[in-house]
Design a protein around this motif. Structure first.
Motif, PDB file in Angstrom:
ATOM      1  N   ALA A  46       2.205   2.048 -22.007  1.00  0.00           N
ATOM      2  CA  ALA A  46       1.981   0.786 -21.296  1.00  0.00           C
ATOM      3  C   ALA A  46       1.253   1.099 -19.986  1.00  0.00           C
ATOM      4  N   PRO A  47      -0.057   1.357 -20.054  1.00  0.00           N
ATOM      5  CA  PRO A  47      -0.781   1.701 -18.823  1.00  0.00           C
ATOM      6  C   PRO A  47      -0.981   0.473 -17.923  1.00  0.00           C
ATOM      7  N   GLY A  48      -1.172   0.727 -16.655  1.00  0.00           N
ATOM      8  CA  GLY A  48      -1.406  -0.342 -15.693  1.00  0.00           C
ATOM      9  C   GLY A  48      -2.347   0.145 -14.599  1.00  0.00           C
ATOM     10  N   ALA A  49      -2.833  -0.784 -13.799  1.00  0.00           N
ATOM     11  CA  ALA A  49      -3.741  -0.421 -12.697  1.00  0.00           C
ATOM     12  C   ALA A  49      -3.534  -1.409 -11.549  1.00  0.00           C
ATOM     13  N   ASN A  50      -3.795  -0.929 -10.334  1.00  0.00           N
ATOM     14  CA  ASN A  50      -3.722  -1.748  -9.135  1.00  0.00           C
ATOM     15  C   ASN A  50      -5.055  -1.646  -8.419  1.00  0.00           C
ATOM     16  N   LEU A  51      -5.642  -2.793  -8.059  1.00  0.00           N
ATOM     17  CA  LEU A  51      -6.905  -2.846  -7.323  1.00  0.00           C
ATOM     18  C   LEU A  51      -6.680  -3.625  -6.034  1.00  0.00           C
ATOM     19  N   GLY A  52      -7.399  -3.238  -4.973  1.00  0.00           N
ATOM     20  CA  GLY A  52      -7.235  -3.971  -3.729  1.00  0.00           C
ATOM     21  C   GLY A  52      -8.300  -3.663  -2.718  1.00  0.00           C
ATOM     22  N   LEU A  53      -8.488  -4.590  -1.773  1.00  0.00           N
ATOM     23  CA  LEU A  53      -9.389  -4.427  -0.620  1.00  0.00           C
ATOM     24  C   LEU A  53      -8.547  -4.568   0.631  1.00  0.00           C
ATOM     25  N   ALA A  54      -8.773  -3.658   1.604  1.00  0.00           N
ATOM     26  CA  ALA A  54      -7.982  -3.711   2.827  1.00  0.00           C
ATOM     27  C   ALA A  54      -8.729  -3.019   3.949  1.00  0.00           C
TER      28      ALA A  54
END
Length: 168
Positions: free
Chosen positions: A157-165
Motif C-alpha cells: 500500500a504505497p503512499g506519497a506526500n507532496l507540499g509547498l512551503a
C-alpha cells in the motif's frame, strides 16, 4: 596472564561484540543520503536535499509440498517462498525560486515506508501415471501429465506526500 583472566576477557569481548552487532542485524532498512553540500558550496546556491531508506527484505520459510491421495508427486512440488519487507522511502526537498513570491519557496515530496509482502512463483506437477490400482495388481493407469504454475503475489500500500512551503 592466567587462564581465568583470559577466559573472563574473552567473555567480555564476546558480549561487547554481540551488543554492537545486534542493532545492525535487526535494522529494517539502510538510510541513504545524497551528499550535495559540496555542489552547494561550490556554486553558492541552495541545492535539493535528497534522502531515503533502502529496505532489507527478509525471506520466510516456504510452505512445503502437500501430499494428495491419488497422485504420485506431491502438490506444490516447487513451493512458493514468502518474502516480507518494506518499500523504499524517499524524502526530497528542493528550492523553487520566485514561484510564489520573492523568497525561496520549497517543494517537498516524500514517500513513507509501507509494508510489502510477496510470494515467489511456484509449480505443481503430476506424473503421467496414476497411483497404483489394486484391481490391476498394483499397476498404474496412464494419464495426461499435469503442470500448474502458481502465480506470484505482491501486496503493498504505497503512499506519497507532496507540499509547498517556505524554508527548507
Amino acid at each position: 596472564m592466567k587462564s581465568t583472566t583470559r577466559g573472563t576477557l574473552a567473555a567480555v569481548v564476546t558480549c561487547v561484540a554481540a551488543a554492537v552487532a545486534t542493532p545492525a542485524v535487526a535494522a529494517d532498512g539502510v538510510p541513504v543520503a545524497v551528499p550535495l553540500e559540496g555542489v552547494e558550496n561550490s556554486l553558492n546556491m541552495e541545492m535539493p536535499r535528497i534522502g531515503g531508506t533502502v529496505p532489507l527484505l527478509m525471506p520466510g520459510s516456504p510452505d512445503g509440498p502437500r501430499y494428495v491421495e491419488g497422485r504420485l508427486l506431491p502438490d506444490r512440488a516447487v513451493p512458493q517462498l514468502p518474502v516480507s519487507g518494506q518499500l523504499p522511502s524517499l524524502d526530497l526537498r528542493t528550492p523553487l525560486p520566485r514561484v510564489l513570491g520573492d523568497t525561496f519557496d520549497h517543494f517537498a515530496a516524500s514517500t513513507p515506508t509501507s509494508d510489502l509482502r510477496a510470494l515467489t512463483p511456484g509449480a505443481s506437477l503430476d506424473a503421467p501415471l496414476s497411483a497404483p490400482r489394486p484391481d490391476k495388481l498394483g499397476l498404474p493407469d496412464p494419464k495426461l501429465p499435469e503442470v500448474g504454475i502458481l502465480a506470484p503475489v505482491l501486496q503493498a500500500a504505497p503512499g506519497a506526500n507532496l507540499g509547498l512551503a517556505p524554508g527548507l
